[in-house]
Design a protein around this motif. Structure first.
Motif, PDB file in Angstrom:
ATOM      1  N   UNK A 234      45.917  45.243  38.518  1.00 25.61           N
ATOM      2  CA  UNK A 234      44.857  45.997  39.196  1.00 25.61           C
ATOM      3  C   UNK A 234      43.687  46.231  38.255  1.00 25.61           C
ATOM      4  N   UNK A 235      44.002  46.541  36.994  1.00 26.71           N
ATOM      5  CA  UNK A 235      42.937  46.746  35.999  1.00 26.71           C
ATOM      6  C   UNK A 235      42.148  45.461  35.802  1.00 26.71           C
ATOM      7  N   UNK A 236      42.894  44.327  35.740  1.00 19.67           N
ATOM      8  CA  UNK A 236      42.205  43.047  35.567  1.00 19.67           C
ATOM      9  C   UNK A 236      41.316  42.739  36.764  1.00 19.67           C
ATOM     10  N   UNK A 237      41.843  42.993  37.974  1.00 16.49           N
ATOM     11  CA  UNK A 237      41.055  42.757  39.186  1.00 16.49           C
ATOM     12  C   UNK A 237      39.835  43.669  39.221  1.00 16.49           C
ATOM     13  N   UNK A 238      40.026  44.921  38.845  1.00 19.52           N
ATOM     14  CA  UNK A 238      38.893  45.840  38.801  1.00 19.52           C
ATOM     15  C   UNK A 238      37.831  45.354  37.827  1.00 19.52           C
ATOM     16  N   UNK A 239      38.298  44.819  36.674  1.00 17.25           N
ATOM     17  CA  UNK A 239      37.345  44.271  35.707  1.00 17.25           C
ATOM     18  C   UNK A 239      36.605  43.072  36.279  1.00 17.25           C
TER      19      UNK A 239
END
Length: 284
Positions: free
Chosen positions: A70-75
Motif C-alpha cells: 500500500x505504501x508503494x502504491x501510495x508512492x
C-alpha cells in the motif's frame, strides 16, 4: 447353632473385605487414568496455542506485506499525480504558446494579404505601363512609316496578321495555362486557319505546347470558345487521340498539345507543358 452363626458372620466378614478391595482397585484405576487425561489436554492446548501463534504471526506478516505494498502504491500514485500536474502545466504552456503562434500567423496572413494586394496593384501598374510603352512604340513606328496604320504587340509577343502570340518558356498545367493567358488579357490558343497553324508550329517545335483544344467538357473535341473541332487525323500523331488511362494520374487524356513535330497529341491535363496565348493586336 453356634457354629452356624459363626460361619455366617465369618462369611459376612469375608464379603466386606472383598468389597473394600474392589472399591480400592476401582479408585486406583480412576486415579491412574486422571494424569493421562490431563497430559492429553495439555498437549491439545499446546498444539492449539502453537497453531494460534502461527496464525497470528502469518497475519502479522501478511499485514506487513500489505502495508508495504500500500505504501508503494501510495508512492506511485503520488509520483503519478506529480507527473500529471507537470504534464497539465506543460499542456497549458503549449496551449498558451499555440495561441500566441496562431495570433502571429494571423498577423502574418494579414500582412501577406496586404502585400499581395500591393503586389497586384504594382503588377497592374506595370502592365499598364507596358501597354502604354507598346502603344508609344507602335505610334513611333507609325510615324516612321509616314503615318501608315500599324498593328503592334506587347513586348515578348509575336505579331501574325492581326493577332499577337505569346510562347511561354515555363511549363504549366492546361488549366493554369488557360488562366495565365486570361491574366494577360488573352486566351489559350484557338486556331482559325491553316496558315495560323503553320506559323505557330514554327515557333513551338521541338517542344510540347498546350493549345486551347479539349474534350473534357462534353467528351467531344472542341475549342476553348465552344467551337466544335473538325477532326483531321493528319493533324494528329499516329493513333492519337487515344485517351490513354494507364499513366497513373487518374482519368484519361482530355487536353491537346503540340508534339515535338508540330502534330497534336492528347495528354492528361495536369502535365506541365509550355503554352501559347493569343490576343488581338493593337492598331494605331
Amino acid at each position: 447353632m453356634r457354629d452356624t452363626s459363626y460361619n455366617e458372620e465369618h462369611d459376612d466378614f469375608n464379603d466386606t473385605r472383598d468389597n473394600t478391595a474392589f472399591w480400592r482397585k476401582e479408585r486406583f484405576s480412576m486415579i491412574a487414568a486422571s494424569p493421562v487425561r490431563s497430559r492429553w489436554c495439555v498437549c491439545v492446548f499446546i498444539v492449539f496455542a502453537i497453531l494460534l501463534l502461527v496464525i497470528i504471526i502469518s497475519i502479522s506478516l501478511t499485514k506487513m506485506n500489505v502495508d508495504r505494498r500500500i505504501s508503494a502504491v501510495e508512492g506511485d500514485v503520488k509520483n503519478l499525480s506529480q507527473s500529471l500536474v507537470t504534464l497539465i502545466n506543460k499542456i497549458q504552456q503549449l496551449e498558451n504558446h499555440g495561441a500566441d503562434v496562431v495570433q502571429s500567423v494571423n498577423r502574418l496572413r494579414l500582412n501577406l494579404n496586404r502585400l499581395q494586394t500591393q503586389a497586384q496593384d504594382v503588377i497592374t501598374k506595370v502592365d499598364n505601363i507596358q501597354e502604354a510603352v507598346t502603344h508609344l512604340k507602335c505610334r513611333f513606328n507609325t510615324l516612321q512609316n509616314n503615318n501608315t496604320q500599324q498593328q503592334c504587340c506587347p513586348s515578348d509577343w509575336q505579331l501574325f496578321f492581326s493577332n499577337c502570340y505569346y510562347f511561354s518558356d515555363d511549363g504549366k498545367s492546361w488549366n493554369e495555362a488557360r488562366d495565365m493567358c486570361v491574366s494577360m488579357k488573352a486566351e489559350l490558343l484557338i486556331l482559325k486557319s491553316k496558315e495560323e497553324r503553320e506559323f505557330v508550329i514554327k515557333n513551338t517545335m521541338p517542344f510540347f505546347y498546350w493549345l486551347g483544344l479539349s474534350d473534357e467538357r462534353t467528351g467531344e473535341w472542341e475549342w476553348l470558345d465552344g467551337t466544335p473541332y473538325q477532326m483531321d487525323r493528319r493533324e494528329w500523331k499516329p493513333g492519337q487521340p487515344d485517351n490513354w488511362q494507364l499513366h497513373g494520374l487518374g482519368g484519361g487524356e482530355d487536353c491537346a498539345h503540340f508534339h515535338n513535330d508540330g502534330r497534336y497529341n492528347d495528354d492528361h491535363c495536369s502535365r506541365n507543358y509550355r503554352f501559347v496565348c493569343k490576343s488581338h493586336a493593337y492598331t494605331v
